[in-house]
Design a protein around this motif. Structure first.
Motif, PDB file in Angstrom:
ATOM      1  N   ASP A  63      44.235  34.779  40.224  1.00 33.21           N
ATOM      2  CA  ASP A  63      44.866  36.654  40.361  1.00 33.21           C
ATOM      3  C   ASP A  63      43.849  36.915  40.171  1.00 33.21           C
ATOM      4  OD1 ASP A  63      47.277  35.264  39.543  1.00 33.21           O
ATOM      5  OD2 ASP A  63      47.433  35.383  38.298  1.00 33.21           O
ATOM      6  N   LEU A  64      42.415  36.598  40.095  1.00 31.47           N
ATOM      7  CA  LEU A  64      40.876  37.387  39.821  1.00 31.47           C
ATOM      8  C   LEU A  64      40.635  37.704  41.154  1.00 31.47           C
ATOM      9  CD1 LEU A  64      39.625  36.351  36.746  1.00 31.47           C
ATOM     10  CD2 LEU A  64      40.885  38.592  37.249  1.00 31.47           C
ATOM     11  N   ARG A  65      40.961  36.467  42.584  1.00 34.82           N
ATOM     12  CA  ARG A  65      40.503  36.112  43.637  1.00 34.82           C
ATOM     13  C   ARG A  65      40.984  37.189  44.364  1.00 34.82           C
ATOM     14  NH1 ARG A  65      39.356  30.876  42.888  1.00 34.82           N
ATOM     15  NH2 ARG A  65      41.141  29.900  43.173  1.00 34.82           N
ATOM     16  N   GLN A  66      42.643  36.912  44.087  1.00 36.93           N
ATOM     17  CA  GLN A  66      43.262  37.529  44.857  1.00 36.93           C
ATOM     18  C   GLN A  66      42.703  39.808  44.253  1.00 36.93           C
ATOM     19  OE1 GLN A  66      45.130  37.031  46.994  1.00 36.93           O
ATOM     20  NE2 GLN A  66      46.061  39.238  47.382  1.00 36.93           N
ATOM     21  N   LYS A  67      42.643  40.251  43.941  1.00 32.74           N
ATOM     22  CA  LYS A  67      41.843  41.012  42.954  1.00 32.74           C
ATOM     23  C   LYS A  67      41.327  41.138  43.488  1.00 32.74           C
ATOM     24  CE  LYS A  67      43.494  45.236  40.940  1.00 32.74           C
ATOM     25  NZ  LYS A  67      44.038  45.571  41.651  1.00 32.74           N
ATOM     26  N   VAL A  68      40.197  40.671  44.158  1.00 31.57           N
ATOM     27  CA  VAL A  68      38.198  40.734  44.342  1.00 31.57           C
ATOM     28  C   VAL A  68      39.470  41.352  46.499  1.00 31.57           C
ATOM     29  CG1 VAL A  68      36.602  39.730  45.110  1.00 31.57           C
ATOM     30  CG2 VAL A  68      37.369  39.706  42.931  1.00 31.57           C
ATOM     31  N   TYR A  69      39.944  40.253  46.760  1.00 34.29           N
ATOM     32  CA  TYR A  69      39.984  40.176  47.924  1.00 34.29           C
ATOM     33  C   TYR A  69      40.089  41.871  47.757  1.00 34.29           C
ATOM     34  CZ  TYR A  69      42.770  39.713  52.389  1.00 34.29           C
ATOM     35  OH  TYR A  69      43.194  39.952  53.631  1.00 34.29           O
ATOM     36  N   GLU A  70      42.048  42.306  47.059  1.00 34.29           N
ATOM     37  CA  GLU A  70      42.682  43.178  47.450  1.00 34.29           C
ATOM     38  C   GLU A  70      41.568  44.862  47.473  1.00 34.29           C
ATOM     39  OE1 GLU A  70      45.764  43.461  44.489  1.00 34.29           O
ATOM     40  OE2 GLU A  70      46.810  41.472  46.221  1.00 34.29           O
ATOM     41  N   MET A  71      40.780  44.976  46.577  1.00 37.88           N
ATOM     42  CA  MET A  71      39.998  45.499  46.170  1.00 37.88           C
ATOM     43  C   MET A  71      39.002  45.818  47.300  1.00 37.88           C
ATOM     44  SD  MET A  71      39.182  45.996  41.928  1.00 37.88           S
ATOM     45  CE  MET A  71      38.736  47.087  41.792  1.00 37.88           C
ATOM     46  N   THR A  72      38.395  44.368  47.646  1.00 37.09           N
ATOM     47  CA  THR A  72      37.365  44.638  49.126  1.00 37.09           C
ATOM     48  C   THR A  72      38.302  44.789  50.218  1.00 37.09           C
ATOM     49  OG1 THR A  72      36.183  42.571  48.117  1.00 37.09           O
ATOM     50  CG2 THR A  72      35.726  42.837  50.735  1.00 37.09           C
ATOM     51  N   LYS A  73      39.395  44.557  50.697  1.00 44.20           N
ATOM     52  CA  LYS A  73      40.197  45.414  51.474  1.00 44.20           C
ATOM     53  C   LYS A  73      40.708  47.043  51.530  1.00 44.20           C
ATOM     54  CE  LYS A  73      42.096  43.691  54.488  1.00 44.20           C
ATOM     55  NZ  LYS A  73      41.929  43.347  55.796  1.00 44.20           N
ATOM     56  N   GLU A  74      40.461  47.104  50.434  1.00 48.57           N
ATOM     57  CA  GLU A  74      40.634  48.598  50.390  1.00 48.57           C
ATOM     58  C   GLU A  74      39.130  49.357  50.443  1.00 48.57           C
ATOM     59  OE1 GLU A  74      41.849  48.865  46.150  1.00 48.57           O
ATOM     60  OE2 GLU A  74      43.461  48.153  46.630  1.00 48.57           O
ATOM     61  N   GLY A  75      38.027  48.718  50.594  1.00 48.97           N
ATOM     62  CA  GLY A  75      36.826  49.199  50.968  1.00 48.97           C
ATOM     63  C   GLY A  75      35.958  49.474  49.491  1.00 48.97           C
ATOM     64  N   LYS A  76      36.295  49.228  48.456  1.00 53.27           N
ATOM     65  CA  LYS A  76      35.881  49.360  47.184  1.00 53.27           C
ATOM     66  C   LYS A  76      34.210  48.414  47.418  1.00 53.27           C
ATOM     67  CE  LYS A  76      39.613  50.879  44.461  1.00 53.27           C
ATOM     68  NZ  LYS A  76      39.192  51.926  43.976  1.00 53.27           N
ATOM     69  N   LYS A  78      31.158  46.588  45.536  1.00 49.37           N
ATOM     70  CA  LYS A  78      30.457  45.697  44.715  1.00 49.37           C
ATOM     71  C   LYS A  78      29.975  46.000  43.637  1.00 49.37           C
ATOM     72  CE  LYS A  78      27.325  42.150  43.025  1.00 49.37           C
ATOM     73  NZ  LYS A  78      25.803  41.457  43.557  1.00 49.37           N
ATOM     74  N   ASP A  79      30.145  47.030  43.633  1.00 45.66           N
ATOM     75  CA  ASP A  79      29.538  47.402  41.211  1.00 45.66           C
ATOM     76  C   ASP A  79      31.450  48.540  41.235  1.00 45.66           C
ATOM     77  OD1 ASP A  79      27.111  47.464  41.544  1.00 45.66           O
ATOM     78  OD2 ASP A  79      26.397  49.260  42.393  1.00 45.66           O
ATOM     79  N   GLU A  80      31.803  49.001  41.962  1.00 48.03           N
ATOM     80  CA  GLU A  80      33.056  49.056  41.778  1.00 48.03           C
ATOM     81  C   GLU A  80      34.048  48.732  40.826  1.00 48.03           C
ATOM     82  OE1 GLU A  80      33.779  53.239  44.047  1.00 48.03           O
ATOM     83  OE2 GLU A  80      34.170  51.084  44.789  1.00 48.03           O
ATOM     84  N   ILE A  81      33.779  46.754  41.713  1.00 48.32           N
ATOM     85  CA  ILE A  81      34.774  45.623  41.590  1.00 48.32           C
ATOM     86  C   ILE A  81      34.451  45.563  40.158  1.00 48.32           C
ATOM     87  CG2 ILE A  81      35.713  43.592  42.254  1.00 48.32           C
ATOM     88  CD1 ILE A  81      35.627  44.537  45.337  1.00 48.32           C
ATOM     89  N   VAL A  82      32.917  45.222  39.826  1.00 51.12           N
ATOM     90  CA  VAL A  82      32.545  44.031  38.790  1.00 51.12           C
ATOM     91  C   VAL A  82      32.917  45.027  37.986  1.00 51.12           C
ATOM     92  CG1 VAL A  82      30.280  43.970  37.557  1.00 51.12           C
ATOM     93  CG2 VAL A  82      30.427  43.147  40.020  1.00 51.12           C
ATOM     94  N   ASP A  83      32.634  46.513  37.957  1.00 51.15           N
ATOM     95  CA  ASP A  83      33.050  48.120  36.927  1.00 51.15           C
ATOM     96  C   ASP A  83      34.920  47.610  36.039  1.00 51.15           C
ATOM     97  OD1 ASP A  83      30.127  48.505  36.389  1.00 51.15           O
ATOM     98  OD2 ASP A  83      30.714  50.881  38.318  1.00 51.15           O
ATOM     99  N   TYR A  84      35.205  47.351  37.310  1.00 52.38           N
ATOM    100  CA  TYR A  84      37.322  47.269  37.069  1.00 52.38           C
ATOM    101  C   TYR A  84      37.067  46.003  36.127  1.00 52.38           C
ATOM    102  CZ  TYR A  84      41.946  45.874  38.086  1.00 52.38           C
ATOM    103  OH  TYR A  84      43.333  46.208  37.860  1.00 52.38           O
ATOM    104  N   MET A  85      36.141  44.609  36.733  1.00 57.59           N
ATOM    105  CA  MET A  85      36.269  43.646  35.251  1.00 57.59           C
ATOM    106  C   MET A  85      36.428  43.781  34.795  1.00 57.59           C
ATOM    107  SD  MET A  85      38.263  40.869  37.480  1.00 57.59           S
ATOM    108  CE  MET A  85      38.514  41.663  39.867  1.00 57.59           C
ATOM    109  N   ILE A  86      34.846  44.397  34.238  1.00 58.27           N
ATOM    110  CA  ILE A  86      34.202  44.447  32.813  1.00 58.27           C
ATOM    111  C   ILE A  86      35.486  45.433  32.451  1.00 58.27           C
ATOM    112  CG2 ILE A  86      32.579  45.558  31.679  1.00 58.27           C
ATOM    113  CD1 ILE A  86      30.768  44.486  33.476  1.00 58.27           C
ATOM    114  N   ALA A  87      36.168  46.023  32.523  1.00 63.79           N
ATOM    115  CA  ALA A  87      36.559  46.731  31.712  1.00 63.79           C
ATOM    116  C   ALA A  87      38.522  46.806  31.619  1.00 63.79           C
ATOM    117  CB  ALA A  87      37.064  47.705  32.654  1.00 63.79           C
TER     118      ALA A  87
END
Length: 161
Positions: A63-76, A78-87
């Protein structure tokens, strides 16, 4: 012939199962693909603890890989994705958590315990030495001194005869 047919069907079924385990992700650019790979190797699986989300086969890691993939495709970024995961999962999801009061206690706590324990051992051993010295000094009395002199006198007179 029947054996060959069973072998071919069995190998096809196994091939389909193996194909189902492989995740295929398509990216718009090479930068997105590199970012996805980097995040897969830098984010920790909260369930597996010492595996990255790229190495783990746990459902949460998928699920985390899928979320990282979706956020990467959205153009987010690296810091935004890491911040989301930390939150969402806390600082544990990163292999290099930031220095906070809680993490400082984890690093300094054992050192403090060792220093405190060593200090306690030194203080107690010194107190025991002082106590033993006091007991030895208080037990030596004039009566014992007289007994010792008498024994020495007997020995000296016994040796001369």
């Amino acid at each position: 012939m029947k054996k060959w047919l069973i072998a071919i069907v069995s190998s096809m079924v196994l091939a389909l199962a193996a194909n189902a385990a492989i995740e295929v992700h398509e990216f718009d650019s090479l930068e997105q693909e590199n970012q996805f790979k980097e995040l897969n190797h830098t984010l920790r699986c909260p369930k597996c603890q010492n595996n990255t989300i790229g190495d783990s086969n746990a459902e949460l890691a998928v699920d985390l890989r899928q979320k990282v993939y979706e956020m990467t495709k959205e153009g987010k970024s690296k810091d935004e994705i890491v911040d989301y995961m930390i939150a969402r999962y806390g600082n544990f999801v990163t292999y290099n958590p930031p220095l906070t009061f809680a993490t400082a206690i984890l690093w300094v706590g054992p050192l403090f315990v060792v220093i405190f324990g060593f200090g306690l051992i030194v203080v107690r051993s010194r107190k025991n030495r002082v106590k033993q010295a006091e007991q030895a000094g208080s037990e030596w009395s004039e009566e014992k001194e007289a007994q010792l002199k008498a024994l020495l006198d007997e020995k000296e007179t016994g040796d001369k005869q």
